[in-house]
Scaffold this motif. Structure first.
Motif, mmCIF file in Angstrom:
data_model
loop_
_atom_site.group_PDB
_atom_site.id
_atom_site.type_symbol
_atom_site.label_atom_id
_atom_site.label_comp_id
_atom_site.label_asym_id
_atom_site.label_seq_id
_atom_site.Cartn_x
_atom_site.Cartn_y
_atom_site.Cartn_z
ATOM 1 N N TYR A 51 4.744 7.538 -7.248
ATOM 2 C CA TYR A 51 5.184 6.153 -7.386
ATOM 3 C C TYR A 51 4.711 5.344 -6.183
ATOM 4 O O TYR A 51 4.221 5.899 -5.196
ATOM 5 N N ARG A 52 4.876 4.046 -6.255
ATOM 6 C CA ARG A 52 4.701 3.166 -5.101
ATOM 7 C C ARG A 52 6.068 3.004 -4.444
ATOM 8 O O ARG A 52 7.012 2.515 -5.068
ATOM 9 N N VAL A 53 6.206 3.437 -3.207
ATOM 10 C CA VAL A 53 7.502 3.456 -2.537
ATOM 11 C C VAL A 53 7.418 2.648 -1.245
ATOM 12 O O VAL A 53 6.516 2.857 -0.427
ATOM 13 N N SER A 54 8.352 1.719 -1.067
ATOM 14 C CA SER A 54 8.387 0.863 0.118
ATOM 15 C C SER A 54 9.670 1.100 0.904
ATOM 16 O O SER A 54 10.738 1.309 0.325
ATOM 17 N N LEU A 55 9.545 1.041 2.218
ATOM 18 C CA LEU A 55 10.697 1.132 3.110
ATOM 19 C C LEU A 55 10.746 -0.124 3.967
ATOM 20 O O LEU A 55 9.767 -0.466 4.639
ATOM 21 N N SER A 56 11.885 -0.809 3.941
ATOM 22 C CA SER A 56 12.075 -2.000 4.763
ATOM 23 C C SER A 56 13.137 -1.732 5.816
ATOM 24 O O SER A 56 14.241 -1.265 5.503
ATOM 25 N N LEU A 57 12.796 -2.013 7.069
ATOM 26 C CA LEU A 57 13.702 -1.886 8.204
ATOM 27 C C LEU A 57 13.609 -3.148 9.035
ATOM 28 O O LEU A 57 12.579 -3.831 9.033
ATOM 29 N N ALA A 58 14.689 -3.437 9.774
ATOM 30 C CA ALA A 58 14.603 -4.537 10.728
ATOM 31 C C ALA A 58 13.464 -4.256 11.694
ATOM 32 O O ALA A 58 13.257 -3.114 12.111
ATOM 33 N N ARG A 59 12.709 -5.260 12.038
ATOM 34 C CA ARG A 59 11.528 -5.054 12.882
ATOM 35 C C ARG A 59 11.919 -4.455 14.226
ATOM 36 O O ARG A 59 12.964 -4.758 14.797
ATOM 37 N N LEU B 50 -13.916 14.836 1.043
ATOM 38 C CA LEU B 50 -13.117 15.673 0.146
ATOM 39 C C LEU B 50 -12.559 14.844 -1.000
ATOM 40 O O LEU B 50 -12.248 13.662 -0.839
ATOM 41 N N PRO B 51 -12.382 15.456 -2.164
ATOM 42 C CA PRO B 51 -11.848 14.729 -3.320
ATOM 43 C C PRO B 51 -10.325 14.630 -3.278
ATOM 44 O O PRO B 51 -9.613 15.163 -4.130
ATOM 45 N N ASP B 52 -9.796 14.000 -2.216
ATOM 46 C CA ASP B 52 -8.356 13.819 -2.132
ATOM 47 C C ASP B 52 -7.886 12.830 -3.196
ATOM 48 O O ASP B 52 -8.679 12.100 -3.782
ATOM 49 N N GLY B 53 -6.591 12.775 -3.399
ATOM 50 C CA GLY B 53 -6.049 11.845 -4.375
ATOM 51 C C GLY B 53 -6.172 10.404 -3.893
ATOM 52 O O GLY B 53 -6.385 10.122 -2.718
ATOM 53 N N ASN B 54 -6.026 9.469 -4.812
ATOM 54 C CA ASN B 54 -6.020 8.055 -4.452
ATOM 55 C C ASN B 54 -4.745 7.732 -3.690
ATOM 56 O O ASN B 54 -3.664 8.233 -4.007
ATOM 57 N N PHE B 55 -4.863 6.850 -2.694
ATOM 58 C CA PHE B 55 -3.663 6.429 -1.998
ATOM 59 C C PHE B 55 -3.921 5.100 -1.294
ATOM 60 O O PHE B 55 -5.068 4.687 -1.091
ATOM 61 N N LEU B 56 -2.833 4.432 -0.931
ATOM 62 C CA LEU B 56 -2.938 3.226 -0.120
ATOM 63 C C LEU B 56 -1.709 3.107 0.754
ATOM 64 O O LEU B 56 -0.646 3.628 0.440
ATOM 65 N N PHE B 57 -1.882 2.405 1.887
ATOM 66 C CA PHE B 57 -0.791 2.009 2.764
ATOM 67 C C PHE B 57 -0.805 0.488 2.842
ATOM 68 O O PHE B 57 -1.866 -0.131 2.831
ATOM 69 N N GLU B 58 0.372 -0.084 2.971
ATOM 70 C CA GLU B 58 0.469 -1.531 3.151
ATOM 71 C C GLU B 58 1.592 -1.824 4.130
ATOM 72 O O GLU B 58 2.678 -1.232 4.037
ATOM 73 N N TYR B 59 1.317 -2.709 5.064
ATOM 74 C CA TYR B 59 2.356 -3.145 6.007
ATOM 75 C C TYR B 59 2.453 -4.662 5.916
ATOM 76 O O TYR B 59 1.440 -5.363 5.905
ATOM 77 N N ARG B 60 3.683 -5.141 5.835
ATOM 78 C CA ARG B 60 3.857 -6.594 5.829
ATOM 79 C C ARG B 60 5.180 -6.966 6.462
ATOM 80 O O ARG B 60 6.155 -6.195 6.441
ATOM 81 N N LYS B 61 5.221 -8.155 7.039
ATOM 82 C CA LYS B 61 6.442 -8.716 7.576
ATOM 83 C C LYS B 61 7.002 -9.693 6.550
ATOM 84 O O LYS B 61 6.253 -10.443 5.914
ATOM 85 N N ARG B 62 8.291 -9.692 6.383
ATOM 86 C CA ARG B 62 8.895 -10.625 5.436
ATOM 87 C C ARG B 62 10.344 -10.890 5.814
ATOM 88 O O ARG B 62 10.920 -10.190 6.660
ATOM 89 N N ARG C 89 17.169 -11.708 6.969
ATOM 90 C CA ARG C 89 16.766 -10.906 8.124
ATOM 91 C C ARG C 89 15.259 -10.718 8.125
ATOM 92 O O ARG C 89 14.650 -10.571 7.071
ATOM 93 N N LYS C 90 14.669 -10.684 9.320
ATOM 94 C CA LYS C 90 13.261 -10.377 9.432
ATOM 95 C C LYS C 90 13.082 -8.864 9.388
ATOM 96 O O LYS C 90 13.687 -8.143 10.186
ATOM 97 N N VAL C 91 12.281 -8.397 8.444
ATOM 98 C CA VAL C 91 12.095 -6.959 8.281
ATOM 99 C C VAL C 91 10.609 -6.632 8.261
ATOM 100 O O VAL C 91 9.755 -7.492 8.006
ATOM 101 N N ALA C 92 10.313 -5.377 8.555
ATOM 102 C CA ALA C 92 8.968 -4.834 8.382
ATOM 103 C C ALA C 92 9.015 -3.904 7.181
ATOM 104 O O ALA C 92 9.922 -3.067 7.069
ATOM 105 N N THR C 93 8.066 -4.059 6.289
ATOM 106 C CA THR C 93 8.018 -3.250 5.073
ATOM 107 C C THR C 93 6.744 -2.418 5.066
ATOM 108 O O THR C 93 5.637 -2.961 5.160
ATOM 109 N N LEU C 94 6.910 -1.110 4.961
ATOM 110 C CA LEU C 94 5.787 -0.183 4.878
ATOM 111 C C LEU C 94 5.764 0.409 3.477
ATOM 112 O O LEU C 94 6.773 0.957 3.018
ATOM 113 N N THR C 95 4.636 0.300 2.801
ATOM 114 C CA THR C 95 4.499 0.783 1.431
ATOM 115 C C THR C 95 3.470 1.907 1.358
ATOM 116 O O THR C 95 2.376 1.788 1.926
#
Length: 331
Positions: free
Chosen positions: A210-218, A238-250, A255-261
Motif C-alpha cells: 500500500y501507500r503508507v504515510s506517517l505525519s509527525l510534528a516537525r 537489480l530488478p527490485d520492486g517499484n517504490f517511491l518516497f515522498e516528503y512534504r510539509k503541511r 499543527r505544522k507536521v512533516a509527512t513521510l510517504t
C-alpha cells in the motif's frame, strides 16, 4: 568504555507505566501496529487492553437498542478513565472481557499492566482525561475504499457473510464513524494514512503493498544515523520492486507536521539504517519488523520509524532536560 544500557533494560527497570493509545475504526489495521510494538519491545514488557472490553452492551442488546459500538454511549468511558489512572500507577484493576466470537461480555477478571501498556480501540482519544493519561498516541486511518475492501473481503472470506450484509453494516456505521471516531485524528501524536499503491490497487490484497504515510510534528524525530540508504549502483542493476518516497510539509488540524510517504516495495537495504537504530536501542537484532527476503513494504518502513519515535518519547519523559533525540550511533 562502559556499554550503555539498552532501552529494553531501562524500561524494564522503570517504576512507571508508559501508556500508548492506538485509535481508529474497526478493521483499520490498528493491530498491525500494536503487534509491531510487542515484537520490538518484547512480550514481557508490553500488555494490551482492547477497548471493546469496555462495551456496556453485548451484541444482542446493541441490536435491541439500535446502537453501534462506535457510539460513546455504548461504552463505559468513565470506567476506562478510572482504570487507566490506576493502571498508570502500576495497580491491578478488575475489568470485563468482550468475547468477539459470541458477542458477549464476560468477567470481571483482574488485569495488571506491563511497563508498556497499549490501549487499542475506537475511543482512546475521545475524552480530555483519556488524552491526558496517554504518553503517546497513534491514529490509523486507511482511506475509505481501502477500509471498505478490507471489511468486505474479510467478512465474506473469514466470517461467512454475504456482500449485501457487509455493505449494509458499513453504511450503518458510517455516520457514527464520522461523528465519534474520525475527530480523534486531531489529537493524535502520530497519524498513519493508508491508501492503494500507485503501482496497482490489487497489490494491496495480494501482497500487502500500500501507500503508507506517517505525519509527525516537525522536528519530533531526531537521531544519529537513523537514516534511509539508497545504493544507486544496486538500484540500477537489480530488478527490485517499484517504490517511491515522498516528503512534504503541511498543516494538519492546525499543527505544522512533516509527512513521510512510502509506496511499493523498496529494497531491504534502504531501511537498514533505521533497522540498525532500533536494534541498537533495544538490543534486539534484527528487530523482526521486516521479512527476511530482499524487499520490504511501506508498512514495515513506517513501523520502524514509529518505534524510534516511541523510544524518543519514553526517553523524553524519563529525563525532560535531555536533548530530544535518540542516539543511534555505534558508540
Amino acid at each position: 568504555m562502559k556499554e550503555s544500557p539498552h532501552f529494553h533494560d531501562l524500561i524494564a527497570a522503570s517504576p512507571s507505566v508508559f501508556t500508548l493509545g492506538v485509535a481508529g475504526d474497526s478493521g483499520s489495521g490498528k493491530t498491525t501496529f500494536t503487534q509491531a510494538i510487542r515484537t520490538i519491545f518484547g512480550e514481557d514488557l508490553v500488555s494490551t487492553i482492547t477497548l471493546d472490553d469496555y462495551h456496556l452492551y453485548d451484541r444482542e442488546e446493541r441490536k435491541r437498542r439500535d446502537i453501534t459500538p462506535l457510539d460513546p454511549a455504548a461504552n463505559d468511558l468513565r470506567g476506562l478513565e478510572e482504570d487507566l489512572s490506576l493502571l498508570k500507577q502500576g495497580k491491578t484493576v478488575l475489568k470485563t472481557v468482550y468475547n468477539h466470537d459470541r458477542g458477549t461480555i464476560q468477567g470481571p477478571v483482574p488485569f495488571t499492566p506491563s511497563r508498556i501498556l497499549i490501549l487499542e480501540g475506537l475511543h482512546p482519544l475521545y475524552t480530555p482525561r483519556l488524552r491526558e493519561l496517554l504518553d503517546f498516541s497513534l491514529y490509523v486511518d486507511p482511506a475509505t475504499e481501502v477500509k471498505r475492501e478490507w471489511k468486505i473481503k474479510r467478512d465474506m472470506q473469514k466470517r461467512g457473510y454475504d456482500r449485501g450484509e457487509v455493505e449494509k453494516e458499513i453504511a450503518r456505521r458510517a455516520e457514527d464513524y464520522d461523528a465519534f471516531i474520525a475527530p480523534q485524528k486531531s489529537y493524535a501524536d502520530a497519524l498513519v494514512e493508508i491508501g492503494f499503491s500507485r503501482f496497482g490497487r490489487d497489490l494491496g490484497w495480494l501482497r500487502d503493498v500500500y501507500r503508507v504515510s506517517l505525519s509527525l510534528a516537525r522536528n519530533e524525530l531526531a537521531g544519529d544515523d537513523a537514516d534511509l540508504r539508497i545504493d544507486l549502483g544496486r538500484l540500477f542493476s537489480l530488478p527490485d520492486g517499484n517504490f517511491l518516497f515522498e516528503y512534504r510539509k503541511r498543516e494538519l488540524f492546525g499543527r505544522k507536521v512533516a509527512t513521510l510517504t512510502f509506496d511499493g516495495e523498496p529494497g531491504k537495504e534502504v531501511i537498514s539504517g533505521l533497522e540498525g537504530c532500533v536494534a541498537r536501542q533495544t538490543g534486539v537484532y534484527p528487530p523482526g519488523l521486516v521479512h527476511p527476503d530482499d524487499t520490504v513494504n511501506a508498512t514495515a518502513c513506517i513501523r520502524i520509524i514509529l518505534a524510534i519515535r516511541i523510544i524518543s518519547r519514553w526517553l523524553e519523559i524519563r529525563d525532560p532536560d535531555r536533548p530530544f533525540r535518540v542516539s543511534c550511533g555505534e558508540d
